[in-house]
Design an enzyme around this catalytic site. Sequence first.
Site, PDB file in Angstrom:
ATOM      1  N   PRO A 301      29.264  45.540  37.141  1.00 20.31           N
ATOM      2  CA  PRO A 301      29.222  46.054  38.514  1.00 20.31           C
ATOM      3  C   PRO A 301      30.573  46.364  39.141  1.00 20.31           C
ATOM      4  O   PRO A 301      30.629  46.969  40.207  1.00 20.31           O
ATOM      5  CB  PRO A 301      28.523  44.922  39.283  1.00 20.31           C
ATOM      6  CG  PRO A 301      28.835  43.691  38.508  1.00 20.31           C
ATOM      7  CD  PRO A 301      28.871  44.121  37.070  1.00 20.31           C
ATOM      8  N   GLU A 306      39.354  39.543  36.744  1.00 22.61           N
ATOM      9  CA  GLU A 306      40.585  38.977  36.223  1.00 22.61           C
ATOM     10  C   GLU A 306      40.411  37.617  35.579  1.00 22.61           C
ATOM     11  O   GLU A 306      41.282  36.733  35.703  1.00 22.61           O
ATOM     12  CB  GLU A 306      41.604  38.877  37.356  1.00 22.61           C
ATOM     13  CG  GLU A 306      41.218  37.949  38.509  1.00 22.61           C
ATOM     14  CD  GLU A 306      40.408  38.585  39.614  1.00 22.61           C
ATOM     15  OE1 GLU A 306      40.308  37.998  40.702  1.00 22.61           O
ATOM     16  OE2 GLU A 306      39.856  39.690  39.395  1.00 22.61           O
ATOM     17  N   HIS A 330      46.150  46.193  37.559  1.00 25.12           N
ATOM     18  CA  HIS A 330      45.596  45.400  38.661  1.00 25.12           C
ATOM     19  C   HIS A 330      45.129  44.038  38.166  1.00 25.12           C
ATOM     20  O   HIS A 330      45.502  42.995  38.738  1.00 25.12           O
ATOM     21  CB  HIS A 330      44.441  46.152  39.318  1.00 25.12           C
ATOM     22  CG  HIS A 330      43.878  45.467  40.523  1.00 25.12           C
ATOM     23  ND1 HIS A 330      44.353  45.690  41.783  1.00 25.12           N
ATOM     24  CD2 HIS A 330      42.881  44.544  40.650  1.00 25.12           C
ATOM     25  CE1 HIS A 330      43.686  44.939  42.659  1.00 25.12           C
ATOM     26  NE2 HIS A 330      42.781  44.237  41.980  1.00 25.12           N
ATOM     27  N   GLU A 331      44.316  44.025  37.110  1.00 20.84           N
ATOM     28  CA  GLU A 331      43.784  42.747  36.628  1.00 20.84           C
ATOM     29  C   GLU A 331      44.900  41.869  36.056  1.00 20.84           C
ATOM     30  O   GLU A 331      44.882  40.647  36.214  1.00 20.84           O
ATOM     31  CB  GLU A 331      42.691  42.984  35.592  1.00 20.84           C
ATOM     32  CG  GLU A 331      41.537  43.869  36.059  1.00 20.84           C
ATOM     33  CD  GLU A 331      40.941  43.451  37.401  1.00 20.84           C
ATOM     34  OE1 GLU A 331      41.012  42.257  37.756  1.00 20.84           O
ATOM     35  OE2 GLU A 331      40.409  44.323  38.107  1.00 20.84           O
ATOM     36  N   HIS A 334      46.754  39.987  38.719  1.00 17.75           N
ATOM     37  CA  HIS A 334      46.068  38.776  39.178  1.00 17.75           C
ATOM     38  C   HIS A 334      46.567  37.524  38.456  1.00 17.75           C
ATOM     39  O   HIS A 334      46.346  36.402  38.939  1.00 17.75           O
ATOM     40  CB  HIS A 334      44.562  38.910  38.972  1.00 17.75           C
ATOM     41  CG  HIS A 334      43.832  39.513  40.129  1.00 17.75           C
ATOM     42  ND1 HIS A 334      43.816  38.941  41.381  1.00 17.75           N
ATOM     43  CD2 HIS A 334      43.071  40.634  40.217  1.00 17.75           C
ATOM     44  CE1 HIS A 334      43.076  39.679  42.195  1.00 17.75           C
ATOM     45  NE2 HIS A 334      42.613  40.715  41.522  1.00 17.75           N
ATOM     46  N   GLU A 353      43.744  39.789  46.766  1.00 15.97           N
ATOM     47  CA  GLU A 353      43.644  41.219  46.465  1.00 15.97           C
ATOM     48  C   GLU A 353      44.776  42.056  47.060  1.00 15.97           C
ATOM     49  O   GLU A 353      45.192  43.043  46.447  1.00 15.97           O
ATOM     50  CB  GLU A 353      42.286  41.749  46.935  1.00 15.97           C
ATOM     51  CG  GLU A 353      41.090  41.115  46.222  1.00 15.97           C
ATOM     52  CD  GLU A 353      41.079  41.355  44.720  1.00 15.97           C
ATOM     53  OE1 GLU A 353      41.899  42.143  44.220  1.00 15.97           O
ATOM     54  OE2 GLU A 353      40.233  40.750  44.040  1.00 15.97           O
ATOM     55  N   ASP A 409      30.659  38.126  49.342  1.00 17.93           N
ATOM     56  CA  ASP A 409      30.608  39.451  48.727  1.00 17.93           C
ATOM     57  C   ASP A 409      30.527  40.538  49.792  1.00 17.93           C
ATOM     58  O   ASP A 409      31.121  41.616  49.640  1.00 17.93           O
ATOM     59  CB  ASP A 409      29.385  39.570  47.802  1.00 17.93           C
ATOM     60  CG  ASP A 409      29.593  38.869  46.474  1.00 17.93           C
ATOM     61  OD1 ASP A 409      30.737  38.505  46.162  1.00 17.93           O
ATOM     62  OD2 ASP A 409      28.594  38.670  45.750  1.00 17.93           O
ATOM     63  N   TYR A 417      42.368  44.634  50.082  1.00 16.66           N
ATOM     64  CA  TYR A 417      43.174  45.284  49.060  1.00 16.66           C
ATOM     65  C   TYR A 417      44.312  46.111  49.664  1.00 16.66           C
ATOM     66  O   TYR A 417      45.484  45.902  49.346  1.00 16.66           O
ATOM     67  CB  TYR A 417      42.306  46.224  48.215  1.00 16.66           C
ATOM     68  CG  TYR A 417      41.269  45.574  47.347  1.00 16.66           C
ATOM     69  CD1 TYR A 417      41.480  45.399  45.985  1.00 16.66           C
ATOM     70  CD2 TYR A 417      40.043  45.173  47.869  1.00 16.66           C
ATOM     71  CE1 TYR A 417      40.511  44.839  45.173  1.00 16.66           C
ATOM     72  CE2 TYR A 417      39.076  44.605  47.068  1.00 16.66           C
ATOM     73  CZ  TYR A 417      39.308  44.441  45.714  1.00 16.66           C
ATOM     74  OH  TYR A 417      38.339  43.873  44.921  1.00 16.66           O
TER      75      TYR A 417
END
Length: 645
Positions: A301, A306, A330-331, A334, A353, A409, A417
């Site tokens: 999804p 990360e 990005h990951e 983290h 984020e 969520d 972000y």
Amino acid sequence: MRSSLLTLSLAAVLAAGCSQQSTPAPQAPADKSAAAAVKPAARSHDESSYAEPEKVVIKDLALDLKVDFDARQIGGNAVYTLDWKDKAAKQLVLDTRELTIEKVQAVGADGALTALPFELAANDKTFGSKLTIQTPDQPAKIRIDYHTAPTASGLQWLEPSMTEGKQLPFMFSQSQAIHARSWVPLQDTPSVRFTYSAHVASRPDVMVLMSADNDPKAARDGDYSFKMPEPIPSYLLAIAAGDLVFKPISERSGVWAEPAMVDKAAKEFEDTEKMIGAAEHLYGPYRWGRYDMLVLPPSFPFGGMENPRLTFATPTVIVGDKSLVSLVAHELAHSWSGNLVTNASWKDIWLNEGFTTYVQGRITEALYGAELAEEEREIDQTDLLAEIKDMSPADQALALPPLTERDPDDALSQVAYVKGSWFLQFLEQRFGRETFDPFLRGWFDDHAFQSATTDQFVEYLKKNLLPKNPNAVTPAELDAWLNQPGIPAFAQKARSRSFSIVDTARIAWLGSGKLPTNQVTSDWNTQAWTHFLAGMGATLKPEQLKQLDAAYHFTGTANGEIAMRWYPLAIRSGYQEAWPAAGEFIERVGRRKLILPIYAELVKTPEGLAFAKEAFAKAKPGYHPITTVSVADMLTKAEAGQAKQ
């Protein structure tokens, strides 16, 4: 977690000692509000968890589990090593969701097991069921035997037909934000960190991996052991099982994927070691041993997750030209911001984020140049400014108010972000990189393997950065970034020089109908094309879309970043020729960022709603539970709205 940004490039049974199954009153969200009100000023309090870490915390978790594809469940036992903070505490409270708790036992120093009474509260729609274990003697270790439900929100089970190879089933977890509690009873809060080990049994023809020390040379035999020696929060607990093989990129990095995907993924991600080196140069050593990536089926999804030592990644970023690989940046980022220094509660998600998006930009700049990083910033900032127009003022602050009854969520947005990253860029601009870079590295070093709050960051900022230039930032400016809605008027917007060419080409075509020549567009990257489409306005004439399609073949594109912009524009503009391909796209891909904008346009008309419902019916068996809930809610609201008309 990379979820919403453009990438270069989410029946209880009592144990022995309890004679009957307990049916307590539901643990209502109102109780959570009351708990939050006890310490209104303490940002470390996590409203999204029943746990009581001020009394006791899990220090280590030892899992012994079996993956059952036929029953679609994970079952076994978990042994917790506990650190009792409050000598008067008489119970351990854990978070669960749809778990069957078979028995709970204290583990003596000699290994002897003693039954403990426990109570599993009725299910709360958002937070699951509170598990209360009576512990009058404060045991050092407790064992819980349990199994998951086939509908666990944090697990997805895929039939072979839903995988790349179509030979073996697939299972993977998604624990962020509060879904870990659906497959392990836990203190499911980022304020608690623990080490873990695991023994996992499965059918022998699938490979099992976890967010731990996966051995690239491990035999596929149905018997696997893992260890995570660094303490992590619960949302970083992860597991996957399927037809997975490994291909190295460097000595400490590589790709796990299905056989048909692994070579393409390794080629796409071949710059990973360079990214690790760039991040280490800026922010200190990578502290997690290996950095491997697992490419999941298209139903995943999110863009990426990360999970330490094993980033989960969507296959939608593998398009053959590396145009979307800043997902990896990005990951990877983290590993410093989020995994190493973690937000203590989800109302401070920007600490994860926002910092990560900033670090991602620095990695991108180091490897691919300042212009590409600026392109991404401009696109992100433009998207954010559009999103906050329909957002409540409270949700536009970086330091969110207590979430109380809200699912974390639902509280996550581009604000965490992009506004978070924008704030750090503002600090960088005011103090200069020669001052700001050591400050940021110091934040990571001084808070390594800890959870932190916005208040702690502000205190650190006032102590370690602001005195370097006392006139650089005012208290009012800090307040505007952290606590006020919107983007401060004094914020410096990103401006990509290369986008001026794109803007000129679009304006010329809209005025004359003459498309830019191949000489102009041949070097355009994904960012340029998305910027080109994003500036088209709400609608175009169908004949204009047909002209674009004939020249650039947007309909049917393999690039999800283009698809998520092209199909909504086509649907709004009445370009029916794109509908079949749009339907195929949302049936095949489960990444929410890419498909929700398409559904959102479809449901605005009766014809589109019918089309969306038909596509969802086909896609639902392959969607992750998180995606299923998002789409189903959208369809339900659209149906109700049209019924009133």
